[in-house]
Scaffold this motif. Structure first.
Motif, PDB file in Angstrom:
ATOM      1  N   ASP A  44      -0.702  -2.501  -9.016  1.00 54.26           N
ATOM      2  CA  ASP A  44       0.250  -3.058  -8.051  1.00 54.26           C
ATOM      3  C   ASP A  44       1.371  -2.047  -7.759  1.00 54.26           C
ATOM      4  N   ASN A  45       2.075  -2.311  -6.676  1.00 51.99           N
ATOM      5  CA  ASN A  45       3.228  -1.471  -6.343  1.00 51.99           C
ATOM      6  C   ASN A  45       4.224  -1.453  -7.512  1.00 51.99           C
ATOM      7  N   SER A  46       4.886  -0.333  -7.687  1.00 49.42           N
ATOM      8  CA  SER A  46       5.852  -0.215  -8.784  1.00 49.42           C
ATOM      9  C   SER A  46       7.114  -1.031  -8.527  1.00 49.42           C
ATOM     10  N   ASN A  47       7.415  -1.340  -7.288  1.00 47.15           N
ATOM     11  CA  ASN A  47       8.592  -2.165  -6.977  1.00 47.15           C
ATOM     12  C   ASN A  47       8.345  -2.954  -5.696  1.00 47.15           C
ATOM     13  N   PHE A  48       9.186  -3.913  -5.456  1.00 47.24           N
ATOM     14  CA  PHE A  48       9.080  -4.757  -4.261  1.00 47.24           C
ATOM     15  C   PHE A  48      10.426  -5.421  -4.025  1.00 47.24           C
ATOM     16  N   SER A  49      10.536  -6.116  -2.897  1.00 46.97           N
ATOM     17  CA  SER A  49      11.746  -6.873  -2.570  1.00 46.97           C
ATOM     18  C   SER A  49      11.406  -8.347  -2.474  1.00 46.97           C
ATOM     19  N   ILE A  50      12.377  -9.195  -2.837  1.00 49.57           N
ATOM     20  CA  ILE A  50      12.170 -10.646  -2.850  1.00 49.57           C
ATOM     21  C   ILE A  50      12.876 -11.247  -1.634  1.00 49.57           C
ATOM     22  N   VAL A  51      12.133 -12.041  -0.862  1.00 47.30           N
ATOM     23  CA  VAL A  51      12.656 -12.675   0.353  1.00 47.30           C
ATOM     24  C   VAL A  51      12.443 -14.183   0.243  1.00 47.30           C
ATOM     25  N   VAL A  64      16.882 -11.911   2.370  1.00 48.36           N
ATOM     26  CA  VAL A  64      16.548 -10.970   1.295  1.00 48.36           C
ATOM     27  C   VAL A  64      17.448 -11.286   0.102  1.00 48.36           C
ATOM     28  N   LEU A  65      16.825 -11.648  -1.030  1.00 47.44           N
ATOM     29  CA  LEU A  65      17.577 -11.998  -2.227  1.00 47.44           C
ATOM     30  C   LEU A  65      17.770 -10.804  -3.154  1.00 47.44           C
ATOM     31  N   GLU A  66      16.731  -9.996  -3.324  1.00 46.22           N
ATOM     32  CA  GLU A  66      16.799  -8.813  -4.179  1.00 46.22           C
ATOM     33  C   GLU A  66      15.939  -7.716  -3.566  1.00 46.22           C
ATOM     34  N   ALA A  67      16.412  -6.457  -3.690  1.00 45.24           N
ATOM     35  CA  ALA A  67      15.672  -5.318  -3.154  1.00 45.24           C
ATOM     36  C   ALA A  67      15.292  -4.374  -4.293  1.00 45.24           C
ATOM     37  N   LEU A  68      14.097  -3.787  -4.173  1.00 41.27           N
ATOM     38  CA  LEU A  68      13.609  -2.778  -5.122  1.00 41.27           C
ATOM     39  C   LEU A  68      13.627  -3.291  -6.566  1.00 41.27           C
ATOM     40  N   ILE A  69      12.952  -4.424  -6.752  1.00 47.07           N
ATOM     41  CA  ILE A  69      12.764  -4.961  -8.098  1.00 47.07           C
ATOM     42  C   ILE A  69      11.592  -4.232  -8.753  1.00 47.07           C
ATOM     43  N   GLN A  70      11.760  -3.833 -10.016  1.00 47.70           N
ATOM     44  CA  GLN A  70      10.674  -3.180 -10.743  1.00 47.70           C
ATOM     45  C   GLN A  70       9.600  -4.210 -11.109  1.00 47.70           C
ATOM     46  N   THR A  71       8.377  -3.921 -10.727  1.00 46.06           N
ATOM     47  CA  THR A  71       7.264  -4.857 -10.968  1.00 46.06           C
ATOM     48  C   THR A  71       7.076  -5.119 -12.451  1.00 46.06           C
ATOM     49  N   SER A  72       7.337  -4.132 -13.270  1.00 45.90           N
ATOM     50  CA  SER A  72       7.106  -4.266 -14.714  1.00 45.90           C
ATOM     51  C   SER A  72       8.064  -5.257 -15.377  1.00 45.90           C
ATOM     52  N   GLU A  73       9.129  -5.662 -14.708  1.00 45.00           N
ATOM     53  CA  GLU A  73      10.084  -6.584 -15.328  1.00 45.00           C
ATOM     54  C   GLU A  73       9.481  -7.961 -15.556  1.00 45.00           C
ATOM     55  N   GLY A  74       8.691  -8.463 -14.629  1.00 46.10           N
ATOM     56  CA  GLY A  74       8.025  -9.754 -14.814  1.00 46.10           C
ATOM     57  C   GLY A  74       8.847 -10.956 -14.402  1.00 46.10           C
ATOM     58  N   SER A  75      10.157 -10.850 -14.394  1.00 50.62           N
ATOM     59  CA  SER A  75      11.009 -11.968 -13.963  1.00 50.62           C
ATOM     60  C   SER A  75      12.388 -11.438 -13.629  1.00 50.62           C
ATOM     61  N   VAL A  96       7.717  -8.448  -0.660  1.00 54.87           N
ATOM     62  CA  VAL A  96       7.384  -7.519   0.416  1.00 54.87           C
ATOM     63  C   VAL A  96       7.600  -6.086  -0.073  1.00 54.87           C
ATOM     64  N   LYS A  97       6.900  -5.137   0.557  1.00 55.70           N
ATOM     65  CA  LYS A  97       7.036  -3.730   0.176  1.00 55.70           C
ATOM     66  C   LYS A  97       8.406  -3.178   0.535  1.00 55.70           C
ATOM     67  N   ASN A  98       8.919  -3.599   1.677  1.00 65.50           N
ATOM     68  CA  ASN A  98      10.155  -3.018   2.194  1.00 65.50           C
ATOM     69  C   ASN A  98      11.016  -4.140   2.769  1.00 65.50           C
ATOM     70  N   SER A  99      12.279  -4.174   2.348  1.00 64.97           N
ATOM     71  CA  SER A  99      13.167  -5.226   2.838  1.00 64.97           C
ATOM     72  C   SER A  99      13.492  -5.061   4.315  1.00 64.97           C
ATOM     73  N   GLN A 100      13.210  -3.894   4.871  1.00 65.30           N
ATOM     74  CA  GLN A 100      13.407  -3.681   6.304  1.00 65.30           C
ATOM     75  C   GLN A 100      12.206  -4.132   7.125  1.00 65.30           C
ATOM     76  N   ASP A 101      11.072  -4.369   6.465  1.00 70.55           N
ATOM     77  CA  ASP A 101       9.849  -4.830   7.129  1.00 70.55           C
ATOM     78  C   ASP A 101       9.332  -6.043   6.372  1.00 70.55           C
ATOM     79  N   LEU A 102       9.775  -7.232   6.799  1.00 69.35           N
ATOM     80  CA  LEU A 102       9.456  -8.456   6.058  1.00 69.35           C
ATOM     81  C   LEU A 102       8.007  -8.889   6.227  1.00 69.35           C
ATOM     82  N   SER A 103       7.274  -8.231   7.114  1.00 64.76           N
ATOM     83  CA  SER A 103       5.860  -8.588   7.305  1.00 64.76           C
ATOM     84  C   SER A 103       4.940  -7.853   6.331  1.00 64.76           C
ATOM     85  N   SER A 104       5.468  -6.901   5.554  1.00 62.15           N
ATOM     86  CA  SER A 104       4.652  -6.144   4.591  1.00 62.15           C
ATOM     87  C   SER A 104       4.482  -6.965   3.323  1.00 62.15           C
TER      88      SER A 104
END
Length: 202
Positions: A44-51, A64-75, A96-104
């Motif tokens: 999986d991607n190493s990070n993502f953003s939460i919308v 957008v609630l959080e940007a660039l969350i590390q996937t390994s954190e789990g929560s 989403v992959k990018n907080s600037q592109d919510l469709s990803s």
């Protein structure tokens, strides 16, 4: 062969990034931060953003609630948006992959509900400190008011007149002494002349 490949693809998708909370049975409340949990695999991607999304509103709600969350954190605990949590149904959490592109879209939660909480979302107001007593200041007697200007002028004129009078008296005394001095000299001369005359007759 085709069936085997389909099974592999299904297994890979089942093991990919998935949102486990919130869900239909475990939603959020309007009080304080809320928790997002997920499962992931090494591919999986190493990070993502939460919308936070809600398609039941118009226009569609995306925050957008959080940007660039590390996937390994789990929560992660997400804080309320600027307007706070709004109670309602039909919410989803999107990764989403990018907080600037919510469709990803990488993953999406089930529909869940944000319920109104009975507790306040605001922190308690700190207790006010008691006012410190002010130190007692001894009363001071009022200073006498300065004399009016007319009074000062009158006193100054009086002092000037007194000085002039004293000077005049001194001058008069000196003049009297000076005037008396010649008379005294005349008398002394007469007495001296009479004395010489007496000696001559003797």
């Amino acid at each position: 062969m085709f069936a085997f490949a389909s099974l592999l693809a299904l297994a890979a998708s089942a093991a990919a990034l998935q949102v486990t909370q919130p869900s239909n049975s475990s939603g959020w409340t309007t009080s304080g931060p809320n928790t997002v949990t997920w499962s992931s695999v090494s591919t999986d991607n190493s990070n993502f953003s939460i919308v936070l999304n809600n398609q039941n509103t118009y226009p569609q709600y995306n925050e957008v609630l959080e940007a660039l969350i590390q996937t390994s954190e789990g929560s992660v605990a997400v804080n309320p948006p600027s307007g706070g949590w709004v109670a309602g149904t039909g919410y989803r959490v999107n990764f989403v992959k990018n907080s600037q592109d919510l469709s990803s879209l990488l993953a999406q939660s089930d529909d869940f509900t944000i319920e109104q909480s009975s507790s306040s979302t605001f922190s308690a107001v700190p207790l006010l400190r008691p006012a410190r007593p002010r130190p007692l200041v001894p009363c001071q007697s009022p200073q006498p008011a300065p004399p009016p200007l007319r009074r000062l002028a009158r006193e100054s004129a009086s002092n000037t007149d007194s000085s002039a009078g004293s000077s005049a008296s001194s001058a008069s005394g000196s003049s009297s002494s000076t005037n008396a001095a010649p008379g005294l000299n005349v008398q002394t001369g007469v007495y001296g002349l009479l004395a010489l005359l007496g000696i001559a007759l003797a």
